[in-house]
Design an enzyme around this catalytic site. Structure first.
Site, PDB file in Angstrom:
ATOM      1  N   ASP A 164      70.368  67.484  36.562  1.00  0.00           N
ATOM      2  CA  ASP A 164      70.300  66.962  37.924  1.00  0.00           C
ATOM      3  C   ASP A 164      71.303  67.757  38.738  1.00  0.00           C
ATOM      4  OD1 ASP A 164      70.268  65.014  40.271  1.00  0.00           O
ATOM      5  OD2 ASP A 164      68.956  63.964  38.872  1.00  0.00           O
ATOM      6  N   HIS A 185      67.465  67.577  43.476  1.00  0.00           N
ATOM      7  CA  HIS A 185      68.205  67.188  42.269  1.00  0.00           C
ATOM      8  C   HIS A 185      68.531  68.405  41.405  1.00  0.00           C
ATOM      9  CE1 HIS A 185      68.105  62.832  42.831  1.00  0.00           C
ATOM     10  NE2 HIS A 185      66.875  62.995  43.303  1.00  0.00           N
ATOM     11  N   GLU A 201      62.468  63.061  45.854  1.00  0.00           N
ATOM     12  CA  GLU A 201      63.591  63.005  46.792  1.00  0.00           C
ATOM     13  C   GLU A 201      64.030  64.348  47.371  1.00  0.00           C
ATOM     14  OE1 GLU A 201      65.764  58.888  45.686  1.00  0.00           O
ATOM     15  OE2 GLU A 201      66.311  60.525  44.378  1.00  0.00           O
TER      16      GLU A 201
END
Ligand SMILES: *[C@@H]1O[C@H](CO)[C@@H](O)[C@H](O)[C@H]1NC(C)=O
Ligand SMILES: *[C@@H]1O[C@H](CO)[C@@H](O)[C@H](O)[C@H]1NC(C)=O
Ligand SMILES: *[C@@H]1O[C@H](CO)[C@@H](O)[C@H](O)[C@H]1NC(C)=O
Ligand SMILES: *[C@@H]1O[C@H](CO)[C@@H](O)[C@H](O)[C@H]1NC(C)=O
Length: 618
Positions: free
Chosen positions: A277, A331, A402
């Site tokens: 991440d 991420h 995201e």
């Protein structure tokens, strides 16, 4: 008034101390050794028709009790649970089971496995699977079985298919038949694949329980096996996963393996490894050593290629497929910040940016730079390393959630790349850029998969702005992408995607996220709540996952956070029973004891009194 209360409290304290001192002195003077017979309880457990196992209110050490089935009184709660109720101590609940209430002593040293009709290709793996269950049985008595036993247990295993592939098409069903013959127990296992046989072996161990007569010697322990059983079983959902994040906090390999052990105990079959991440990149890449050099928290917090290979093998022997996720294009930050230094330009943008609120969901920020061709070359090297590691046909997770458009919009390089391409710099333009990234990344994954002899497979991707019903068909081919929907229960997205013909994995964040309740306004789901959630029965719902995001957990609390709650989801996905939590709880208590024996530290389910009195606390 306040003063008075304070005064009284203080007096109390002094009074207590005085009493304690007196007690201590008294003990010194005329101490009498309490005899264990007087002070130690010696409960027995009765299996009662509607009530399950009940601690007896009038403990009478009856001699024949443990063996005496007509009476159904047991010296050990574990043995009681193993025969009490239609599904005994089995978890997940099988589709159908008929169990005898009789038990016999057994010893793992007298277990014999015969691989009848097992193809040569599968024998080695079957042997390893039998080693796992034998050591699980020893663990039930903490490795020290003190009872001498003479009854042999013969296990005949028949497997039809030579295939060792672990995919959504793997046939996991099995038949397990246990019979008490003249002076031995005979077990027949038949399955299409080794993985079905493994599930049968797991169920077989669940017909065995430790017998520790409380009122004899605490240190004695023997095993008892149910003398008759017929189990016919197969999963409802083919994808029964657990996500473990090892980027926000590093989780050592031994703790990952213990998590795999818990999954094996509950017949879960996909270890979804969110290994990287923006916070850290602990996965060694032989072709791009910079990932760990610039991305690992420390030299001790790296998964070497050898360790990953070993983990994949470890999981396979337990019927579990490892799905590696390299989250992208968002991420991704630490581990990607060395490009300039090596003359590759920015591989990622916004990495570790100070004013993070406009650039990412949580610090540190970072998103791959889709304007930089060098980024794709590095990604290709990483994908090649992964393709070489995972057995084909491989399932890979591309992340895809995201993306913060503001982050890309803050990069001149990206904005000018978009203008050259004729993309607007409004939301839809950035969505096109995002989709272009996935399309290029998928092509690279396909090429590297084929380069190592594999074939094109669908990949997993998180639901996002890109997977909204009005957009998804423009960008994501339903033959290539399986959508992992993590929207809350209230969201219509899952139903919408199903209606459009997309295959999905369901992981509703407000119910199957194990990190909820530990940050922000999120709400903790206990096992009953997790168990209570039922997925739509639709062939395009491949299954579900339960997720352990690691912002607020590391190896210290991992087990208690994950277990036994993940097991509740495991049973929901395996047999999806219509009976409620009350029918499940005694079996879950037994599962918890089993996980403890296998070295996990599962959280408690209830006060121990409730565990000793099934059905009396709800
Ligand atoms: C239990 O039975 C054994 C022999 O069957 C006998 O030696 C023993 O004394 C008995 N114990 C109790 C507590 O009745
Ligand atoms: C079971 O217990 C009952 C009552 O104590 C006794 O009469 C019977 O013989 C016992 N049966 C066995 C198999 O020990
Ligand atoms: C196993 O248990 C027996 C009986 O309680 C005890 O004497 C022995 O020391 C134990 N052995 C180990 C290896 O713990
Ligand atoms: C990107 O930035 C430009 C210039 O500040 C702005 O006009 C545009 O709305 C932004 N795009 C998005 C999607 O935020």
């Amino acid at each position: 008034m306040f003063y008075e209360i304070l005064q009284v409290r203080m007096d109390w304290q002094w009074a207590l101390i005085v009493v304690l001192v007196h007690l201590a002195q008294g003990n010194e003077g005329n101490s009498v050794d309490p005899t264990p017979d007087l002070y130690e309880p010696s409960w027995v457990y009765k299996c009662e028709p509607e009530e399950g196992c009940q601690r007896s209110e009038h403990p009478q050490p009856t001699n024949s009790s443990a063996a005496n089935s007509s009476f159904m009184v047991f010296e050990s709660l574990d043995v009681c649970r193993t025969v009490c109720g239609p599904f005994g101590g089995l978890w997940p609940r099988p589709v159908t089971a008929v169990l005898s209430t009789q038990t016999l002593k057994m010893h793992p040293n007298l277990l014999r496995f015969a691989l009848t009709n097992a193809p040569v290709e599968t024998r080695e793996m079957l042997v390893e699977m039998t080693h796992v269950i034998t050591s699980n049985l020893f663990a039930e008595c903490n490795g020290n079985i003190t009872e001498m036993v003479e009854t042999p247990v013969m296990v005949y295993i028949s497997v039809k298919s030579p295939s060792l592939e672990l995919t959504w098409d793997t046939d996991e069903q099995y038949l397990l038949d246990v019979q008490n013959e003249v002076d031995n127990i005979v077990v027949h296992i038949s399955a299409e694949t080794v993985y079905g046989a493994r599930h049968a072996l797991e169920s077989f161990t669940q017909l065995i329980a430790p017998d520790r007569p409380e009122f004899s010697n605490q240190h004695q322990c023997g095993l008892r096996i149910v003398t008759g059983a017929k189990i016919r079983d197969k999963p409802v959902y083919k994808h029964r996963g657990l996500v473990l994040d090892t980027s926000r906090n590093f989780i050592p390999m031994e703790d990952i393996k213990r998590t795999i052990d818990g999954m094996a105990a509950t017949k879960m079959n996909v270890f979804h490894w969110h290994v990287t991440d923006s916070q850290s990149f602990p996965l060694e890449s032989r072709r791009v050593p910079q990932f760990t050099k610039y991305g690992a928290y420390s030299a001790n917090e790296i998964y070497s290629t050898e360790e990953v290979r070993e983990l994949i093998r470890y999981a396979r022997i337990r019927g579990i497929r490892v799905v590696i996720e390299i989250d992208s294009p968002a991420h991704a930050g630490n581990g990607w910040q060395w490009g300039k230094e090596y003359g590759f330009g920015d591989l990622a943008v916004c990495v570790n940016a100070r004013s993070w609120r406009h650039l990412c969901i949580e610090p540190p920020c970072g998103q791959l730079n889709p304007a930089n061709p060098a980024m794709y070359r590095v990604l290709r090297d990483l994908y090649r390393d992964i393709a070489e590691l995972v057995p084909q046909p491989a399932l890979f997770h591309v992340g895809g959630d995201e993306v913060y458009l503001g982050c890309w919009n803050s990069s001149e390089e990206i904005v000018s790349y978009m203008k050259n391409k004729g993309f607007d710099t409004d939301t839809e333009g950035f969505i096109r850029l995002w989709a272009e990234f996935h399309s290029k990344a998928l092509q690279i994954w396909d090429e590297e998969t084929m380069a190592v002899g594999g074939q094109q497979q669908p990949v997993l991707i998180w639901s996002s702005e890109l997977t909204q019903p009005e957009r998804i068909q423009n960008y994501l081919d339903k033959k290539r992408y399986i959508i992992e929907v993590w929207e809350p229960l209230s969201s219509p997205l899952l139903t919408q995607l199903l209606r459009m013909g997309y295959k999905t994995i369901s992981i509703p964040k407000d119910i199957w996220y194990l990190d909820h309740g530990f940050w922000g306004k999120t709400k903790y789901s206990n096992w009953r709540r997790m168990y209570g959630h039922v997925l739509p029965r639709d062939p395009n719902v491949l299954g579900g996952e339960v997720a352990m995001w690691s912002e607020y957990v590391d190896a210290q609390a991992l087990d208690t956070r994950v277990w036994p709650r993940a097991a509740a989801v495991g049973e929901r996905l395996w047999s999806d029973p219509r009976s409620g939590f009350a029918a499940a709880e005694p079996r879950l208590q037994r599962l918890r004891a089993r996980l403890r024996a296998r070295g996990l530290r599962p959280d408690v389910v209830s006060p121990e009194w409730c565990a000793q009195h099934d059905a009396r606390c709800y």
